[in-house]
Design a protein around this motif. Structure first.
Motif, short mmCIF file in Angstrom:
data_model
loop_
_atom_site.label_atom_id
_atom_site.label_comp_id
_atom_site.label_asym_id
_atom_site.label_seq_id
_atom_site.Cartn_x
_atom_site.Cartn_y
_atom_site.Cartn_z
N GLU A 41 28.14 27.70 -14.02
CA GLU A 41 27.38 28.69 -14.77
C GLU A 41 27.63 30.09 -14.24
O GLU A 41 27.40 31.07 -14.94
N LYS A 42 28.12 30.18 -13.01
CA LYS A 42 28.33 31.49 -12.38
C LYS A 42 29.80 31.72 -12.06
O LYS A 42 30.44 30.89 -11.41
N PHE A 43 30.30 32.87 -12.50
CA PHE A 43 31.70 33.21 -12.28
C PHE A 43 32.07 33.23 -10.80
O PHE A 43 33.09 32.66 -10.41
N ASP A 44 31.26 33.86 -9.97
CA ASP A 44 31.61 34.00 -8.55
C ASP A 44 31.69 32.65 -7.84
O ASP A 44 32.52 32.45 -6.95
N VAL A 45 30.88 31.69 -8.25
CA VAL A 45 30.92 30.35 -7.68
C VAL A 45 32.21 29.65 -8.09
O VAL A 45 32.90 29.04 -7.27
N LEU A 46 32.56 29.77 -9.38
CA LEU A 46 33.80 29.17 -9.87
C LEU A 46 35.01 29.82 -9.20
O LEU A 46 35.97 29.14 -8.83
N GLU A 47 34.96 31.13 -9.04
CA GLU A 47 36.07 31.85 -8.43
C GLU A 47 36.34 31.36 -7.01
O GLU A 47 37.48 31.16 -6.60
N LYS A 48 35.28 31.12 -6.25
CA LYS A 48 35.43 30.62 -4.88
C LYS A 48 36.12 29.25 -4.89
O LYS A 48 37.02 28.98 -4.08
N ALA A 49 35.71 28.37 -5.78
CA ALA A 49 36.33 27.05 -5.88
C ALA A 49 37.78 27.16 -6.32
O ALA A 49 38.65 26.43 -5.81
N ALA A 50 38.06 28.07 -7.24
CA ALA A 50 39.43 28.27 -7.71
C ALA A 50 40.34 28.73 -6.57
O ALA A 50 41.48 28.28 -6.45
N VAL A 51 39.84 29.63 -5.74
CA VAL A 51 40.62 30.11 -4.59
C VAL A 51 40.91 28.95 -3.65
O VAL A 51 42.03 28.81 -3.15
N GLU A 52 39.92 28.10 -3.41
CA GLU A 52 40.12 26.94 -2.54
C GLU A 52 41.18 26.00 -3.12
O GLU A 52 42.02 25.47 -2.39
N ALA A 53 41.15 25.78 -4.43
CA ALA A 53 42.14 24.92 -5.08
C ALA A 53 43.54 25.53 -4.96
O ALA A 53 44.52 24.82 -4.70
N PHE A 54 43.62 26.84 -5.11
CA PHE A 54 44.90 27.54 -4.96
C PHE A 54 45.44 27.36 -3.54
O PHE A 54 46.64 27.11 -3.34
N LYS A 55 44.57 27.46 -2.55
CA LYS A 55 44.98 27.27 -1.16
C LYS A 55 45.51 25.85 -0.91
O LYS A 55 46.30 25.64 0.00
N LEU A 56 45.06 24.89 -1.71
CA LEU A 56 45.53 23.51 -1.59
C LEU A 56 46.87 23.30 -2.29
O LEU A 56 47.43 22.19 -2.25
N GLY A 57 47.39 24.35 -2.93
CA GLY A 57 48.71 24.26 -3.57
C GLY A 57 48.71 24.08 -5.07
O GLY A 57 49.75 23.90 -5.69
N TYR A 58 47.54 24.14 -5.69
CA TYR A 58 47.46 24.01 -7.14
C TYR A 58 47.64 25.37 -7.81
O TYR A 58 47.32 26.41 -7.23
N GLU A 59 48.12 25.34 -9.03
CA GLU A 59 48.10 26.53 -9.88
C GLU A 59 46.70 26.55 -10.50
O GLU A 59 46.14 25.50 -10.82
N VAL A 60 46.14 27.73 -10.68
CA VAL A 60 44.80 27.84 -11.24
C VAL A 60 44.81 28.87 -12.37
O VAL A 60 45.34 29.97 -12.20
N THR A 61 44.25 28.50 -13.51
CA THR A 61 44.19 29.43 -14.64
C THR A 61 43.05 30.41 -14.45
O THR A 61 42.13 30.19 -13.66
N ASP A 62 43.11 31.50 -15.20
CA ASP A 62 42.01 32.47 -15.21
C ASP A 62 40.76 31.81 -15.78
O ASP A 62 40.84 30.95 -16.66
N ALA A 63 39.62 32.23 -15.29
CA ALA A 63 38.35 31.70 -15.79
C ALA A 63 38.11 32.18 -17.21
O ALA A 63 38.46 33.29 -17.58
N GLU A 64 37.51 31.30 -18.00
CA GLU A 64 37.17 31.61 -19.38
C GLU A 64 35.74 31.17 -19.64
O GLU A 64 35.25 30.22 -19.02
#
Length: 141
Positions: A41-64
């Motif tokens: 529900e919150k952009f900043d919470v999703l953004e933090k998780a997305a950064v963590e996924a990126f650090k694990l080597g995944y590509e991450v799309t922009d939030a929508e």
């Protein structure tokens, strides 16, 4: 640690998706773009998780923004990898991303991919013809 019951549901769903793809004639030896879905529900919470996924080597799309069935709006993104269509590989990613989602307070909403077929649908001049799959119900696997 990911909820064992939800993890088992995801494992069953993974096998069903793979079975449907292969039954439809998708190439078992192709590399598949796997899109894992995260939401919050919150952009900043999703953004933090997305950064963590990126650090694990995944590509991450922009939030929508996405309006859900009850009319509320959530933020969502896809966490993407390219791997073989092997249940064990996908299970490993699902568990890793469910743990990441739980640790970051976001929802893991499953995964999807696309049919991978032969290039036999090309016309004589190498251009794709207007191919219509009579059995296509429009659902992404």
């Amino acid at each position: 640690m990911a909820n064992r019951e939800l993890l088992e549901e995801q494992r069953e769903e993974t096998r069903l998706i793979i079975e449907e793809l292969l039954d439809d004639g998708s190439d078992p030896d192709a590399l598949y773009t796997i899109e894992h879905h995260l939401s919050s529900e919150k952009f900043d919470v999703l953004e933090k998780a997305a950064v963590e996924a990126f650090k694990l080597g995944y590509e991450v799309t922009d939030a929508e923004e996405l309006e859900v069935e009850d009319g509320s709006v959530v933020m969502c993104c896809d966490v993407i990898s390219e791997i073989a269509l092997k249940a064990e590989l996908i299970d490993t990613q699902v568990e890793q991303l469910m743990n990441l989602a739980e640790a970051n307070g976001v929802s893991y909403d499953g995964w999807g991919t696309y049919f991978e077929g032969d290039d036999d649908e090309e016309g004589e001049d190498g251009e794709d013809e207007d191919f219509v799959d009579e059995d296509d119900d429009g659902k992404r696997h």
